[in-house]
Enzyme design. Structure first.
Site, PDB file in Angstrom:
ATOM      1  N   CYS A 283       0.455   8.707   3.156  1.00 37.06           N
ATOM      2  CA  CYS A 283      -0.344   8.488   1.945  1.00 37.06           C
ATOM      3  C   CYS A 283      -1.780   8.145   2.290  1.00 37.06           C
ATOM      4  O   CYS A 283      -2.655   8.213   1.432  1.00 37.06           O
ATOM      5  CB  CYS A 283       0.286   7.386   1.096  1.00 37.06           C
ATOM      6  SG  CYS A 283       0.657   5.888   2.018  1.00 37.06           S
TER       7      CYS A 283
ATOM      8  N   GLU B 132       2.764   3.756  -6.168  1.00 43.80           N
ATOM      9  CA  GLU B 132       1.772   4.319  -5.263  1.00 43.80           C
ATOM     10  C   GLU B 132       1.954   5.831  -5.316  1.00 43.80           C
ATOM     11  O   GLU B 132       3.029   6.338  -4.999  1.00 43.80           O
ATOM     12  CB  GLU B 132       1.992   3.803  -3.841  1.00 43.80           C
ATOM     13  CG  GLU B 132       0.979   4.348  -2.860  1.00 43.80           C
ATOM     14  CD  GLU B 132       1.504   4.344  -1.446  1.00 43.80           C
ATOM     15  OE1 GLU B 132       1.445   5.418  -0.808  1.00 43.80           O
ATOM     16  OE2 GLU B 132       1.988   3.296  -0.994  1.00 43.80           O
TER      17      GLU B 132
END
Length: 516
Positions: free
Chosen positions: A288, A251
């Site tokens: 994020c 990620e």
């Protein structure tokens, strides 16, 4: 051979050096950890699910048993407030308990049985049975912004252990003391529940070579990573160049576009502006899922919305980032974007803060569709408390900009019923660009539950088919194996006729928990 680098953690809020010395793991130490995981794999993978679940529950209890010592060290290393860390610890513990329940129930293994049809013409059908089995030792990289929930005993580690894979963690150098404390809890849980030696290991390091050496070790069969695009792509490329390539579930960042439609702005523009500013600045923007892009159709109401959002951001006190390197990157990225043609700084929080090396001012940047189309850099993430608002002249222009987006973890739409009816094509576009679609909310805050998807098309992640949050995360660390015409005594419990575990299985095309 040069001696390994020695480093210490620093308190980002004060700049003080914290007690404890850590050093880069040597190639020999990395090899020892990976080989120990390899030796542990067969026995650990063969354990009954109830034993692995017992281990995960013990991990949760041992982490809780660290008490305030863990929270205080994490706060000192990251400057995250204690209430946030208490919440993160609760999430870390709940993840372990959730996966323990998942593997104990057992249906996650995806058992499928197609029984033999010996009299089928023109040829008989064999007995075919399929299920998921663990891949092997997994390397997990701790994230800087979540010292507990995405770190040593975070979601990647817990989902890999749940699948039956030993884990070697590469601790993040920003919080090495926190990492060692959590590692001690995992090791204590392993000893207490009789797990194989080597089922869990940890290595430290500030040098990229430590991570590369771990990822390219032949014993490692998969990688879990949360961090920057540059680091994630480096690990992905290294794993792909191995003589036997392995999957890297990385990620790597996302700007998480937010589309505020005209009806929503007219109905509740002020509330959305305040919510946007709160989401952008949450945790100093170190999520994020931080909403780093906002798209509006230009109008007086849209101008008022952006003005209020800017005022809210300008009134926010500077937030302390988890280490000076992240703050330096934030300053660099904001500066790069602000210097691009057609981009302006519409609002900025005032005051340098007490510690300018780590404290980041919130910011609203502004551009129009022409600048967006001419500057691909505007679509990239700025990691920190900043968001870029893009004014679109019309509905077609907004849709065109939506089509130009690359992959993101999330995409958000604010609208009313009329908006949703008129902008259905926007939903269809964003479904191709993001892993999670949010309606009338904000993307920060990722619920840990079976239905969660935390992943998205590249460059948000290296594999849009996977998630790093929720029970589906276990699927990253397994592979299917098919058993053809095996005798009952040689089949795994999940595939045996009697179905002793009582799990859901697909038998001759029908879901059932009944014996065959």
């Amino acid at each position: 051979m040069k001696p390994p680098a020695v480093f210490q953690a620093r308190n980002p809020a004060t700049g003080a050096t914290l007690e404890g010395e850590f050093r880069d793991a040597s190639p020999g130490e990395i090899d020892a950890a990976a080989r120990a995981a390899e030796r542990a794999f067969d026995s650990y993978a063969a354990l009954p699910a109830s034993r692995r679940a017992e281990f995960l529950r013990a991990v949760a209890q041992k982490i809780l048993g660290l008490g305030d010592r863990l929270l205080e060290r994490a706060a000192a290393e990251t400057a995250l407030p204690l209430p946030r860390l208490e919440s993160e610890r609760a999430r870390t513990v709940s993840q372990a308990l959730l996966f323990a329940d998942l593997i104990e129930e057992g249906s996650w293994a995806g058992a499928r049985i197609d029984r033999a049809v010996p009299d089928r013409k023109p040829q008989p059908r064999p007995d075919i049975r399929r299920m998921l089995v663990p891949l092997g030792p997994v390397a997990v990289f701790g994230a800087s912004n979540f010292p507990l929930a995405f770190s040593v005993a975070g979601g990647d580690t817990i989902s890999a252990l749940a699948a039956g894979c030993p884990v070697v963690v590469k601790a993040h150098p920003a919080h090495p003391g926190t990492s060692d404390l959590v590692a001690s809890a995992v090791r204590a849980a392993a000893r207490e529940t009789g797990m194989a030696e080597g089922v869990f290991g940890i290595v430290h390091g500030t040098s990229p070579e430590v991570g590369i050496t771990l990822v390219t070790h032949p014993a490692i069969r998969a990688v879990g990573f949360t961090g920057s695009l540059l680091a994630g792509r480096t690990l992905f490329d290294a794993a792909a160049l191995r003589p036997e390539p392995i999957p890297v579930y990385a990620e790597m960042g996302s700007a998480n576009p937010v589309f505020v439609l005209p009806g929503a702005i007219a109905d509740r523009g002020s509330a959305i502006a305040r919510g946007l500013a709160a989401s952008v600045t949450l945790g100093a923007g170190q999520f994020c899922t931080n909403p780093g892009l906002v798209f509006v159709v230009d109008s007086p109401a849209a101008s008022a919305f952006l003005e209020e959002a800017g005022n809210c951001l300008a009134a926010t006190a500077p937030g302390t980032m988890v280490h000076a390197g992240i703050k330096a990157a934030y300053d660099r990225e904001v500066g790069q974007v602000a210097r691009l043609a057609g981009v302006s700084i519409a609002a900025r929080a005032s005051g340098p803060g007490a510690h300018p090396d780590t404290e980041a001012p919130a910011m609203l940047l502004l551009a129009d569709a022409r600048a967006w189309s001419a500057q691909p850099r505007l679509g990239e993430e700025i990691y920190g408390p900043a968001t870029l608002a893009v004014r679109c002249a019309s509905r077609p222009e907004m849709l065109e900009l939506a089509r130009s987006l690359h992959g993101h973890l999330t995409a958000t739409i604010h609208g009313n019923e009329k908006d949703l009816a008129e902008w259905g094509d926007l939903v269809a576009i964003l479904k191709k660009r993001a892993g999670r679609l949010v309606f009338n909310g904000f993307p920060t805050g990722v619920e840990v539950c079976p239905a969660m998807q935390h992943g998205g098309p590249y460059p948000a992640t290296t594999d849009a088919r996977s998630t790093s949050v929720g029970t589906a995360a276990i699927e990253r660390f397994v592979r299917p194996v098919c058993y053809q015409d095996f005798p009952q005594a040689a089949l795994p419990e999940e595939l045996a006729d009697a179905n002793p575990r009582g799990i859901w299985r697909l038998v001759d095309g029908h879901l059932t928990r009944d014996p065959v």
